[in-house]
Structures are given as C-alpha cells and as structure tokens.
Design a protein around this motif. Structure first.
Motif, PDB file in Angstrom:
ATOM      1  N   GLU A  49      50.003  32.770  27.697  1.00  0.00           N
ATOM      2  CA  GLU A  49      51.081  33.163  28.690  1.00  0.00           C
ATOM      3  C   GLU A  49      50.582  33.525  30.216  1.00  0.00           C
ATOM      4  OE1 GLU A  49      55.189  35.869  29.047  1.00  0.00           O
ATOM      5  OE2 GLU A  49      53.906  36.181  27.268  1.00  0.00           O
ATOM      6  N   LEU A  50      50.719  32.965  31.080  1.00  0.00           N
ATOM      7  CA  LEU A  50      50.359  33.248  32.246  1.00  0.00           C
ATOM      8  C   LEU A  50      51.319  33.183  33.443  1.00  0.00           C
ATOM      9  CD1 LEU A  50      49.409  30.365  33.941  1.00  0.00           C
ATOM     10  CD2 LEU A  50      47.554  30.478  32.398  1.00  0.00           C
ATOM     11  N   THR A  51      50.861  33.761  34.630  1.00  0.00           N
ATOM     12  CA  THR A  51      51.591  33.645  35.866  1.00  0.00           C
ATOM     13  C   THR A  51      50.489  33.192  36.931  1.00  0.00           C
ATOM     14  OG1 THR A  51      53.162  35.299  35.421  1.00  0.00           O
ATOM     15  CG2 THR A  51      52.968  34.684  37.756  1.00  0.00           C
ATOM     16  N   THR A  52      50.822  32.019  37.538  1.00  0.00           N
ATOM     17  CA  THR A  52      50.060  31.345  38.612  1.00  0.00           C
ATOM     18  C   THR A  52      50.746  31.427  40.113  1.00  0.00           C
ATOM     19  OG1 THR A  52      49.207  29.698  36.901  1.00  0.00           O
ATOM     20  CG2 THR A  52      48.854  29.088  39.338  1.00  0.00           C
ATOM     21  N   SER A  53      49.719  31.670  40.884  1.00  0.00           N
ATOM     22  CA  SER A  53      50.516  31.912  42.282  1.00  0.00           C
ATOM     23  C   SER A  53      49.461  30.818  43.149  1.00  0.00           C
ATOM     24  CB  SER A  53      50.627  33.084  42.710  1.00  0.00           C
ATOM     25  OG  SER A  53      49.318  33.846  42.753  1.00  0.00           O
ATOM     26  N   ARG A  54      50.190  30.350  44.079  1.00  0.00           N
ATOM     27  CA  ARG A  54      49.117  29.679  45.196  1.00  0.00           C
ATOM     28  C   ARG A  54      49.784  29.915  46.560  1.00  0.00           C
ATOM     29  NH1 ARG A  54      46.111  25.255  45.454  1.00  0.00           N
ATOM     30  NH2 ARG A  54      46.638  24.739  43.154  1.00  0.00           N
ATOM     31  N   VAL A  55      48.948  30.657  47.309  1.00  0.00           N
ATOM     32  CA  VAL A  55      49.446  30.996  48.576  1.00  0.00           C
ATOM     33  C   VAL A  55      48.694  30.004  49.758  1.00  0.00           C
ATOM     34  CG1 VAL A  55      49.933  32.775  50.426  1.00  0.00           C
ATOM     35  CG2 VAL A  55      50.144  33.101  47.930  1.00  0.00           C
ATOM     36  N   GLU A  56      49.200  29.531  50.669  1.00  0.00           N
ATOM     37  CA  GLU A  56      48.611  28.561  51.486  1.00  0.00           C
ATOM     38  C   GLU A  56      48.937  29.025  53.069  1.00  0.00           C
ATOM     39  OE1 GLU A  56      48.466  24.494  50.669  1.00  0.00           O
ATOM     40  OE2 GLU A  56      47.834  24.895  48.735  1.00  0.00           O
ATOM     41  N   VAL A 269      41.834  35.194  37.290  1.00  0.00           N
ATOM     42  CA  VAL A 269      41.058  34.222  38.008  1.00  0.00           C
ATOM     43  C   VAL A 269      41.607  33.902  39.382  1.00  0.00           C
ATOM     44  CG1 VAL A 269      40.199  31.886  37.993  1.00  0.00           C
ATOM     45  CG2 VAL A 269      40.508  33.180  35.659  1.00  0.00           C
ATOM     46  N   THR A 270      40.658  34.032  40.256  1.00  0.00           N
ATOM     47  CA  THR A 270      41.249  33.283  41.525  1.00  0.00           C
ATOM     48  C   THR A 270      40.042  32.300  42.197  1.00  0.00           C
ATOM     49  OG1 THR A 270      39.664  35.076  42.774  1.00  0.00           O
ATOM     50  CG2 THR A 270      42.143  35.746  42.210  1.00  0.00           C
ATOM     51  N   VAL A 271      40.609  31.560  42.811  1.00  0.00           N
ATOM     52  CA  VAL A 271      39.961  30.304  43.210  1.00  0.00           C
ATOM     53  C   VAL A 271      40.275  30.107  44.677  1.00  0.00           C
ATOM     54  CG1 VAL A 271      39.189  28.035  43.114  1.00  0.00           C
ATOM     55  CG2 VAL A 271      40.225  29.181  41.111  1.00  0.00           C
ATOM     56  N   ASP A 272      39.171  30.443  45.697  1.00  0.00           N
ATOM     57  CA  ASP A 272      39.290  30.110  47.066  1.00  0.00           C
ATOM     58  C   ASP A 272      39.426  28.705  47.429  1.00  0.00           C
ATOM     59  OD1 ASP A 272      39.400  30.325  49.759  1.00  0.00           O
ATOM     60  OD2 ASP A 272      38.021  31.980  49.766  1.00  0.00           O
ATOM     61  N   GLU A 273      40.353  28.073  47.738  1.00  0.00           N
ATOM     62  CA  GLU A 273      40.502  26.646  47.918  1.00  0.00           C
ATOM     63  C   GLU A 273      40.751  26.420  49.425  1.00  0.00           C
ATOM     64  OE1 GLU A 273      43.669  24.927  45.678  1.00  0.00           O
ATOM     65  OE2 GLU A 273      42.541  24.950  43.807  1.00  0.00           O
ATOM     66  N   THR A 274      40.189  27.476  50.243  1.00  0.00           N
ATOM     67  CA  THR A 274      40.353  27.227  51.585  1.00  0.00           C
ATOM     68  C   THR A 274      39.712  26.119  52.355  1.00  0.00           C
ATOM     69  OG1 THR A 274      40.852  29.634  51.893  1.00  0.00           O
ATOM     70  CG2 THR A 274      40.081  28.445  54.008  1.00  0.00           C
ATOM     71  N   ALA A 300      44.061  29.456  51.290  1.00  0.00           N
ATOM     72  CA  ALA A 300      44.524  28.782  50.385  1.00  0.00           C
ATOM     73  C   ALA A 300      44.060  29.310  49.243  1.00  0.00           C
ATOM     74  CB  ALA A 300      44.037  27.229  50.466  1.00  0.00           C
ATOM     75  N   LEU A 301      44.692  30.316  48.426  1.00  0.00           N
ATOM     76  CA  LEU A 301      44.147  31.133  47.257  1.00  0.00           C
ATOM     77  C   LEU A 301      44.900  30.973  46.213  1.00  0.00           C
ATOM     78  CD1 LEU A 301      42.007  33.120  46.372  1.00  0.00           C
ATOM     79  CD2 LEU A 301      43.861  34.881  46.909  1.00  0.00           C
ATOM     80  N   LEU A 302      44.327  30.416  45.024  1.00  0.00           N
ATOM     81  CA  LEU A 302      44.976  29.920  43.880  1.00  0.00           C
ATOM     82  C   LEU A 302      44.752  31.333  42.707  1.00  0.00           C
ATOM     83  CD1 LEU A 302      46.640  28.270  41.672  1.00  0.00           C
ATOM     84  CD2 LEU A 302      44.252  27.042  41.273  1.00  0.00           C
ATOM     85  N   THR A 303      45.718  31.906  42.158  1.00  0.00           N
ATOM     86  CA  THR A 303      45.592  33.098  41.222  1.00  0.00           C
ATOM     87  C   THR A 303      45.992  32.943  40.017  1.00  0.00           C
ATOM     88  OG1 THR A 303      45.352  34.529  43.101  1.00  0.00           O
ATOM     89  CG2 THR A 303      45.786  35.588  40.949  1.00  0.00           C
TER      90      THR A 303
END
Length: 321
Positions: A49-56, A269-274, A300-303
């Motif tokens: 179970e997880l929560t994913t957030s994407r902020v751009e 986990v965080t992925v910097d997709e900038t 552009a950050l995916l968490t």
C-alpha cells in the motif's frame, strides 16, 4: 473484442507506471548488503500500500504551469485485487486558472475473470474549493482466462521492472546524512538511474506489453540506441510514460531511498525528473503546441510513500460516496 481488452489492459498498465545485476549478498559492501536485503524483501512480497505524488512546475514564456497528482494505491498479487484513487490538479494554460479531477479504479479476480470498475469526477475549477464528486461505477469484465492472466502479469511486471532498475544501479547508491532524516532507524541513500539501465528495463519488462497489444512489433535484435529512438523519436505517446520516459534524460536520473535499517523495509522513494521533463517538454509538448515559447522546467519530483508491505489480506470493493 480481444484487441479492445488488450487496449484496456494497457490503459491500466499506464496507470501503474510511475521506478539487474547478478551480485550476491556475500560479495558486496556493507551498504550494498542493506540495499540487496531490501530489494530481496520487495521481490517476495504479495501486497503493498502506498501513496504516490507527482509535482511539476514549468514556465512557457510568461505562462506558468503547475500540476500535482496524488495517487493512493493498494495491490494484492494473489488473490489478485487492486485499488487506486487519483486526485489531479493542473493549470489551464490557455484558459487560465486550475482544474481538479478524481479517478478511482478497482480490479478483482473472480473465478477466471477480472471484474474491473472505474469511476471519474467531472473536471472542476479548483478555485471554487469544492470537492470533486465521483460518478457512477462503470464495469468491464476481462475474460477469458488468458486475458485475465495478462492483466495480472502486467501489474506484477511493472513492479518487477522497478526492482530490476534499482538493482541495476545499486553501485550508485551512497548513504547520506542530513536534516531530512529524523528517525535514527532510517537510512537514506542517494543514487541515480543510468540511461542504459532504463532502456534495458524497458526492453526486458515493459516493451513486451506493447508488443502484445499490437502497438509495437516484436524484435530481439534492438540495440540500446534503437530502444531510445523508439521511445523518444517515435510518435507512440503511450510508451512515453513511467520508466521508458526516464530515457529522455541524457544524464543519470537522481533517486533517493529511505530504508528501515532494522527491518530493511523501503519506506520512501523520490525521483528527480526535472531533466527528464525538460527534454520531454522540449521534444513532445512543443511539437503539439509550438507557440507556447521555450519551456523551463524548474521542478518535477516523483515521491512514493510506502504505507505497508504484506499487511493486506483483501481489498474490498469501495462503497458508493
């Protein structure tokens, strides 16, 4: 009918796309042992179970585009069941203001078929502050058994691809200490994802889904350059998401992991997709909207926030709200 079902399955696969080495635990450093324990634990789980957030945040000339997508997700591999709820907010670049919408998807295996339920909210003006209201459930039955098995394989395939990609880049991870880590039991690792490993993961785990859906032709002789051109140079937008999309960056993609040192459980986990989105926007968004002006992607950050691992026994059908 079969082709229609495969396209529906690919749609669901896209919703899940958000992140192998042959090392053994005995021949690695202390840091790698913790990581390998974590990856081994993940490869054996049956539910999460997880929560994913994407902020751009992107600027086109004098226009600033902000977007945020938050997805709550529960998955059980066996007996198969999944649920996700996505809350999206984004700038209306031409009309001005922002819109907000909700989407909810539920799947469950019944006998040899999958019952798939989807519902959506009408797009609303985010400025009103009103909560979007989900519509009625729409049901689709995925059968026969071969199609249901494909749907299950897609979910597992995507999960395995993320583990494979992490393992492929294990040598890049180093322990860091900073103010972000407040819990003494949590170790933070900073690393990166190399483009070659991204393309290898795409070929090994993801491309076959699009081949099955007749969107790509089968081929075992593609080079890494061929794979990159297929993703970044082709017109098939469906493959320009998730792990394949990371191939747009010419530089390694930064990633951070938070791991419980006592249980080896992955917590965040965080992925910097900038840089990924900078290249993607230049190549894809401007192709469709050439008058927008030169883009500058500032964030552009995916968490991923992992709420539980192997604690789910069932995922009941959500009640009407």
């Amino acid at each position: 009918m079969k082709k229609q079902l495969i396209l529906i399955l690919i749609f669901l696969f896209l919703l899940n796309l958000s992140g192998c080495g042959n090392k053994s635990i005995s021949d690695t450093s202390g840091d790698d042992k913790v990581l390998l324990q974590t990856f081994d634990l993940l490869s054996k789980i049956n539910s999460y179970e997880l929560t994913t957030s994407r902020v751009e945040s992107t600027t086109f000339g004098d226009k600033k585009v902000l977007s945020q997508m938050i997805t709550e997700q529960k998955i059980i591999f066996e007996p198969f069941a999944t649920w996700s709820r996505t809350d999206s907010t984004s700038t209306r670049i031409f009309e001005g203001g922002q819109y907000r919408s909700l989407r909810e998807v539920y799947q469950v295996l019944n006998d040899n078929q999958i019952d798939l339920f989807m519902r959506y909210s009408p797009t609303e003006d985010a400025a009103t502050g009103n909560e979007p209201v989900l519509g009625e459930w729409q049901k689709i039955t995925i059968s026969p058994k071969e199609q249901a098995d494909l749907a299950i394989d897609m979910v597992r395939n995507n999960f395995d691809a993320q583990i494979y990609l992490l393992k492929s880049n294990i040598d890049s991870f180093k322990i860091v200490e900073n103010d972000e880590v407040k819990d003494e039991n949590i170790l933070k690792y900073d690393g990166y994802l190399e483009q070659a490993t991204i393309l290898e993961t795409y070929q090994k785990y993801i491309r076959k889904i699009y081949v099955e859906g007749k969107m790509l032709t089968d081929s075992e002789n593609l080079t890494l350059e061929d794979l990159k051109n297929e993703i970044t140079g082709g017109d098939l937008l469906e493959i320009k998401v998730g792990i394949p999309k990371l191939a747009y960056s010419e530089k390694p993609v930064p990633i951070s992991l938070w791991i419980d040192k006592n249980t080896f459980a992955l917590k965040k986990v965080t992925v910097d997709e900038t840089l990924v989105m900078q290249s993607y926007t230049e190549k894809e968004i401007l192709k469709a909207n050439p008058d927008l002006g030169d883009p500058i992607v500032s964030k552009a950050l995916l968490t991923y926030e992992i709420k539980s691992i192997d604690n789910l026994k069932e995922i009941p059908m959500p009640n009407e709200e």
